[in-house]
Write a protein that holds these residues in place. Sequence first.
Motif, PDB file in Angstrom:
ATOM      1  N   VAL A  83       0.612  -1.245  -0.050  1.00 29.89           N
ATOM      2  CA  VAL A  83      -0.014   0.084   0.027  1.00 29.89           C
ATOM      3  C   VAL A  83       1.061   1.248  -0.055  1.00 29.89           C
ATOM      4  CG1 VAL A  83      -1.789   1.381   1.181  1.00 29.89           C
ATOM      5  CG2 VAL A  83      -1.758  -1.147   1.190  1.00 29.89           C
ATOM      6  N   LYS A  84       2.045   1.414   0.751  1.00 34.34           N
ATOM      7  CA  LYS A  84       2.923   2.494   0.921  1.00 34.34           C
ATOM      8  C   LYS A  84       3.497   2.577  -0.282  1.00 34.34           C
ATOM      9  CE  LYS A  84       3.771   2.748   5.732  1.00 34.34           C
ATOM     10  NZ  LYS A  84       4.527   2.467   6.960  1.00 34.34           N
ATOM     11  N   LYS A  86       2.457   1.752  -3.404  1.00 38.35           N
ATOM     12  CA  LYS A  86       1.471   2.000  -4.497  1.00 38.35           C
ATOM     13  C   LYS A  86       1.111   3.514  -4.347  1.00 38.35           C
ATOM     14  CE  LYS A  86      -0.132  -2.785  -5.004  1.00 38.35           C
ATOM     15  NZ  LYS A  86      -0.799  -3.670  -4.664  1.00 38.35           N
ATOM     16  N   SER A  87       1.207   4.004  -2.912  1.00 36.26           N
ATOM     17  CA  SER A  87       0.733   5.371  -2.759  1.00 36.26           C
ATOM     18  C   SER A  87       1.664   6.363  -3.436  1.00 36.26           C
ATOM     19  CB  SER A  87       0.751   5.694  -1.340  1.00 36.26           C
ATOM     20  OG  SER A  87      -0.080   4.790  -0.533  1.00 36.26           O
ATOM     21  N   TYR A 115      -6.681   7.558  -3.517  1.00 39.23           N
ATOM     22  CA  TYR A 115      -5.069   8.063  -3.272  1.00 39.23           C
ATOM     23  C   TYR A 115      -5.146   9.232  -2.177  1.00 39.23           C
ATOM     24  CZ  TYR A 115      -3.274   5.669  -7.272  1.00 39.23           C
ATOM     25  OH  TYR A 115      -2.697   4.339  -7.820  1.00 39.23           O
TER      26      TYR A 115
ATOM     27  N   PRO B 406      -3.324   1.836  -4.161  1.00 44.93           N
ATOM     28  CA  PRO B 406      -2.900   1.802  -2.668  1.00 44.93           C
ATOM     29  C   PRO B 406      -3.802   1.178  -1.938  1.00 44.93           C
ATOM     30  CG  PRO B 406      -2.895   3.923  -3.136  1.00 44.93           C
ATOM     31  CD  PRO B 406      -3.275   3.491  -4.346  1.00 44.93           C
ATOM     32  N   ASN B 408      -5.915  -1.895   0.407  1.00 44.48           N
ATOM     33  CA  ASN B 408      -5.578  -3.310   1.027  1.00 44.48           C
ATOM     34  C   ASN B 408      -6.707  -4.234   0.461  1.00 44.48           C
ATOM     35  OD1 ASN B 408      -6.323  -5.349   3.253  1.00 44.48           O
ATOM     36  ND2 ASN B 408      -5.156  -4.065   4.436  1.00 44.48           N
TER      37      ASN B 408
END
Lengths: 251, 563
Positions: A83-84, A86-87, A115, B406, B408
């Motif tokens: 997640v980090k 892809k952010s 986002y 991003p 989950n």
Amino acid sequence: MVNDEAPVREEIVSVDGLYKKYSKRADYAVEDVSFKVYAGEIVGILGHNGAGKSTTLKCLEGMLPFDKGAISICGHDIVKEPVKAKSNMGFVTDDHAVFVKMTGIQYIDFMADVYKVPQAIRQIRLDQLEKIFCLGDSIQNLISSYSHGMRQKICMMGSLVHSPKLWILDEPMTGLDPRTMRAVQDYMKYYASIGNAILFSSHALNTVAKICDRVVLIRKGKQVDDIVMSEFADRPDFDFEEYFLSNERQD
Amino acid sequence: MRDRIDFRLLGALLKKNRRENTSSFRKGNFDAVGFVMRLLLAGAFIAIFVIFFGKFVDMYLGIKLNNVSDAEERLYELLTLVYGAVLLAMILSGISQINQALFSADDMRVIAALPIGANTLYLSKIILIYLGQLVVACFTVLPVNLTVAAHYAVPTAYYPLTALACVVLPLMSVAISSILALPYHALKVFLKDKFLLNFIVITVLTALLLFLYAYVLEAVKELLLGDDMKYFFNEKVMTGIALCAKYLYPANLISNILLGRELLVSSLVIAGWFLACMAVSLLMIRMILTRSLQSRISGSPNFVKKVKPLAKSRLPFNALLRKEFLMIFRTPGYMFSYFAIAVVMPLLVYFCMSVGSSLAVKLIAVDSNLELAIFLTMLFGMLANMFCSTNISRDGMLFYSLKAMPLNYKQVIFSKVLLCMIVTAFSQLFSAALLAATSYITVANAAFLFVVGMMFGFAQICVATRADFNHPHFSSESDGEIKESGNTVSTVLVIGIVLSFALGGALLLTKMYFSLRGLSEAYAYLTYVITAGIAILSVAGSVTFLLVGLRDRFYRFSGGGLH
């Protein structure tokens, strides 16, 4: 006192020994690919059809799992901290996959929500992007009514709404009109110049030669070269297209 | 400019269509479970129909009008009404098929650019639709006509003429559909962006069809209970039927031919009718088809309501939930399959309850409303939630885009589950409330019904979502819409039907067993215990099935055709 040390460049992407195969019996689609992309750089990935460019990018984006190697985006491992990682990136896929039942504005909204773009700056970003991509009133229309090029534009706008540190584009120029193509190229240069990194695959060799700082060549899944374009800057006779094709002919 | 039909091109187009239509039978594409299920269901339906229709024929042919018995006239009315109903169904399906073939099918984007005349193209599509309807006619007309023949002394010519009816009915249906297809297309274009209006129209039409279905159910109930249906067919009703049959063109013409009445005139009128319809439709097609295809390819202005430039920010989970809702609500096929069906599901439960309740009392002498309500709620809830078997596949290649965001894995999967749960809650709540309001069950039982309905719904949603996640089937259509059900849908359907009947049967048998021994009051709690127990087990099992290895599977997800 003179500082002899080279300035430390911010590492945005690190791909280290990447291996990917689609099934156990198949050959590797990507085999031992390693490269880095730094802030301020535009890096092109080149190769023939089926060379492994899109697969490499899809592994980088976290779309596909890979068999061996490590990928990190802005220091975050794509497997351990997806997640980090892809952010910090925005992506445009080669098939321009987009939610066609949304209007353009709803899609931008969706991407901004995902986002976590603060409310206060959304409109500013949208106005900036609108100046580049010029969708006009069409942004209020359902994406299902968009032409191929318009879908490409809305994908790009969605991928930039959060000002990612890394912008990944798979065949970005396909389907764009010449004016937008130029605008996108200019924006890519500008976007990199303000400290971001761009990684893209393309078959448009002229575009690659014009805007890339480095080019990673992939052939049959293997990385065969990592070219620094500035090395050829003082060679006016250098023909990048010929260089690429002669490299391919070695196969 | 003349637009001659090019028979060589027509042959090539038919060959292409044949290859495309048989592709689903090829190894790897073939949904064996679904195919066998469909065959079994069709066989069972025809068998049940033949039994009840046979009884009905005996009764109906014996009805006297003005104290005069005229079996041949009754048969004429009966056949006319049946052919009328079959023809109506075929015309409606034909209109939809022609529209799909001309304006939605992917091949038209390519074919539109090929040097093929509009009439040749149209004819190739029409022939294919005709062949499909020929099969439908055989499955409907043959059981009806053969049942009639088994209960009434028909002339020898009746049998070959039955075969002729199978051939002629779809011809007439295709001819009429051809004329109505274009106005229907215009209506569809008008409704295209009016999603709410579309939803209301579809839901109301479905509800109306359900009322018709309830009417038929009521008649079936009377037949089952052995009440004399002749009371239903009184003088007034019979006069109306006779009048209707007299003017029900062109269905009555086929009845005429079958019964050997006005053979020549009827045949000529049918032939004239067919030729006139086809001529008009070919003329219309020649005038508008090319233009319509071009407008489809160029895209049409598609303004929806003006909205504010940007909406208020949402949490990623809520954004996913909204995305899921919009995808369903703005795709007519999905909207009907899920939202419209979920809205009318309480009506379906209620109608079946009204029939089943009195049937149970009369046939097994047991008041088993709660058990029946549980069975019906579970069965129809399961049918409504079948849609969840495409929870992942509906995203198509966009599922990979979601993977690259991003988000989950829980946000992606649970947003889908939650939307389905909201829809389920709506239909279960109204279903239970309707049964309580009509006094079939008490308010307390309605609350129990709602809770267990939600639990079974949740279990099914979890299983269907994970099953689809394990074996996604992405659409190859340009808009990504799934138009054919895959193996997952068939498998979840079979499991759901078996479980519904197993639980419903177990509850009814338990109730019967204790009722016959006069212990139903003492053991009333068993219904609650069995249902709640199975519901809890279902939820536990399905949640485990959904969650085990989900994170790893999400990371490793690479199905659906991405290479």
